[in-house]
Design a protein around this motif. Structure first.
Motif, mmCIF file in Angstrom:
data_model
loop_
_atom_site.group_PDB
_atom_site.id
_atom_site.type_symbol
_atom_site.label_atom_id
_atom_site.label_comp_id
_atom_site.label_asym_id
_atom_site.label_seq_id
_atom_site.Cartn_x
_atom_site.Cartn_y
_atom_site.Cartn_z
ATOM 1 N N ALA A 93 2.330 7.180 -0.578
ATOM 2 C CA ALA A 93 2.502 7.590 -1.965
ATOM 3 C C ALA A 93 3.809 8.365 -2.145
ATOM 4 O O ALA A 93 4.504 8.210 -3.156
ATOM 5 C CB ALA A 93 1.311 8.443 -2.407
ATOM 6 N N TYR A 94 4.148 9.181 -1.150
ATOM 7 C CA TYR A 94 5.391 9.952 -1.244
ATOM 8 C C TYR A 94 6.600 9.025 -1.234
ATOM 9 O O TYR A 94 7.575 9.241 -1.960
ATOM 10 C CB TYR A 94 5.451 10.937 -0.077
ATOM 11 N N SER A 97 7.092 7.644 -4.627
ATOM 12 C CA SER A 97 7.676 8.620 -5.552
ATOM 13 C C SER A 97 9.167 8.777 -5.332
ATOM 14 O O SER A 97 9.924 9.021 -6.280
ATOM 15 C CB SER A 97 6.968 9.975 -5.407
ATOM 16 N N VAL A 360 2.465 13.260 -7.034
ATOM 17 C CA VAL A 360 2.333 12.709 -5.681
ATOM 18 C C VAL A 360 2.802 13.723 -4.642
ATOM 19 O O VAL A 360 2.169 13.906 -3.599
ATOM 20 C CB VAL A 360 3.124 11.399 -5.557
ATOM 21 N N TRP A 363 0.304 16.415 -3.687
ATOM 22 C CA TRP A 363 -0.686 16.049 -2.676
ATOM 23 C C TRP A 363 -0.122 16.213 -1.272
ATOM 24 O O TRP A 363 -0.826 16.600 -0.342
ATOM 25 C CB TRP A 363 -1.159 14.613 -2.896
ATOM 26 N N SER A 404 -2.052 9.526 -9.011
ATOM 27 C CA SER A 404 -1.504 9.699 -7.669
ATOM 28 C C SER A 404 -2.492 9.226 -6.604
ATOM 29 O O SER A 404 -2.093 8.664 -5.580
ATOM 30 C CB SER A 404 -1.118 11.164 -7.437
ATOM 31 N N MET A 408 -1.988 6.275 -3.677
ATOM 32 C CA MET A 408 -2.273 6.446 -2.254
ATOM 33 C C MET A 408 -3.112 5.292 -1.732
ATOM 34 O O MET A 408 -2.868 4.761 -0.651
ATOM 35 C CB MET A 408 -3.012 7.762 -2.029
#
Length: 428
Positions: A93-94, A97, A360, A363, A404, A408
């Motif tokens: 997810a990062y 982003s 994101v 998290w 978010s 993931m």
């Protein structure tokens, strides 16, 4: 594939500080006062809490890097504490982003440059894609080439911040009165302070950059903690002073409606001509941030691949030690994203970046704070960081948090495929 090389090829303290500050000081700060203007003094309180929370989270990342230098960055810390699946979900997810934010940074840089070359605005998509691949070419030459470029752009992007800071005492010393926004008679509102936090944290995203690029840092156990804390504190103080001055020393309505709050401040307390150059500095700021995040967008999936969370293809390096496949794929996805969103305005893309990147990344911060608690590293500071991350995520709203989480989960099929491919090798 070649080895990443010795210290001569890696990032030292100055380059790491430039990476952290350069990734934090982006195009957004030049528009942020417009978003914070309605909050007034509550935004100042939001800044103070955000800086404290960011420093706590930065300290957690620094201590985790010292305790587990071989982990390879945030996703490695999460894997040690919670296992491979949570580590993959956070890293995946990062990564999304990062390249999404890069699209917006490139669009912003072109938008600022179009002030001087109006024709660029007529071909926004093509120019944006060209800029993405120019910066990709710089990063293709290796981490140190990107680091040198980052130092130069950081020096340039600090100029408008320094100008605003210099104008503050000059404004109060002049005969022309400063209409300072009065402190609210009812005092600060906790709800309003919380609402401003999502904006202020957005401006501080990136203090984890040195940890993400740990494999390209010289003496990471020493360099990363120092660079992370120095970069976070310096950037936070700059933002607190500059943004507070703009939202408190100018009419809130004028700032909220302005597309260039920095230029508005410089024009009000200096003159029109210097204000025009703010656009040029903003373009350089966006370009420098794009460069730093392009480095991260290549290193992050490569680190996941080295952990066995993504196919080994992502970790293959060119002769300069750059994860070439991850770099090219990330920029290619960003290019597709530009084409799909060519009809959107810059402001719409900025809003998308704020929502996506902040939620994101929250998290990631929450997971790292939780990992530190579970691993017994910097427990008191990690507890503060965890509370801050939960508080800010709550302020972002349920919709953002759900979005978010969906991001993931979207990468789990690729993770499952990677594990299936590697299973025969593990049995042999």
């Amino acid at each position: 594939m070649t080895d990443s090389g010795g210290p001569g090829r890696k990032l030292g303290l100055a380059m790491c500080v430039a990476l952290v500050m350069g990734n934090m000081i982006g195009s957004g700060v030049f528009l942020l006062p417009a978003s914070l203007a309605p909050f007034g003094w509550n935004a100042v309180a939001g800044w103070a809490l955000t800086i404290a929370g960011a420093l706590a989270l930065a300290a957690v990342l620094a201590r985790l890097t010292v305790a587990f230098p071989e982990a390879g960055g945030p996703t490695g810390f999460v894997e040690r504490a919670f296992g491979r699946v949570p580590s993959f979900m956070i890293g995946w997810a990062y990564w999304i982003s990062v390249w999404t934010a890069n699209v917006t940074l490139a669009v912003a840089a072109v938008s600022f440059l179009s002030v001087f070359v109006p024709e660029l605005a007529d071909h926004m998509a093509i120019t944006t894609i060209a800029l993405i691949w120019i910066v990709t070419a710089i990063n293709w030459r290796g981490a140190r080439a990107a680091g040198r470029f980052q130092i130069v752009t950081l020096a340039v992007k600090l100029v408008p911040l320094a100008v605003v800071i210099a104008l503050i005492p000059i404004a109060f010393a002049s005969s022309r009165p400063v209409a300072l926004t009065p402190f609210p008679a009812e005092g600060l509102s906790w709800t309003t302070v919380s609402a401003s936090a999502i904006f202020t944290l957005w401006a501080l995203l990136g203090f984890e950059s040195a940890s993400v690029a740990a494999d390209k840092v010289d003496r990471p156990a020493i360099t990363i903690p120092r660079a992370t804390m120095i970069g976070t504190l310096a950037t936070g103080l700059l933002y607190l002073i500059v943004c507070s001055a703009i939202i408190l020393m100018l009419p809130a309505d004028a700032v909220a409606k302005s597309n260039a709050p920095f230029s508005l401040f410089v024009e009000r307390y200096w003159s029109h001509e210097p204000a025009l150059f703010v656009a040029a500095f903003a373009a350089v700021s966006a370009l420098g941030t794009l460069n730093g995040w392009t480095l991260v967008q290549a290193e992050l999936p490569a680190a996941l691949a080295r952990q066995g969370l993504l196919p080994a293809w992502f970790a293959r390096e060119n002769r300069h030690g750059t994860p070439a496949n991850a770099l090219i794929l990330s920029s290619a996805i960003a290019t597709v994203c530009v084409l799909l969103n060519a009809s959107q305005s810059t402001s719409e893309m900025f809003n998308a970046m704020l929502v996506l990147s902040t939620s994101v990344t929250l998290w990631l911060y929450l997971a790292c704070a939780g990992a530190a608690l579970r691993l017994g590293v910097a427990t008191p500071v990690a507890a503060l960081g965890l509370i801050y991350a939960v508080w800010t995520l709550w302020g972002a709203g349920l919709v953002v948090s759900a979005m978010s989480l969906i991001l993931m989960a979207a990468g789990l099929p690729l993770y499952g495929w990677t594990r299936m491919r590697s299973a025969p090798a593990r049995r042999e």
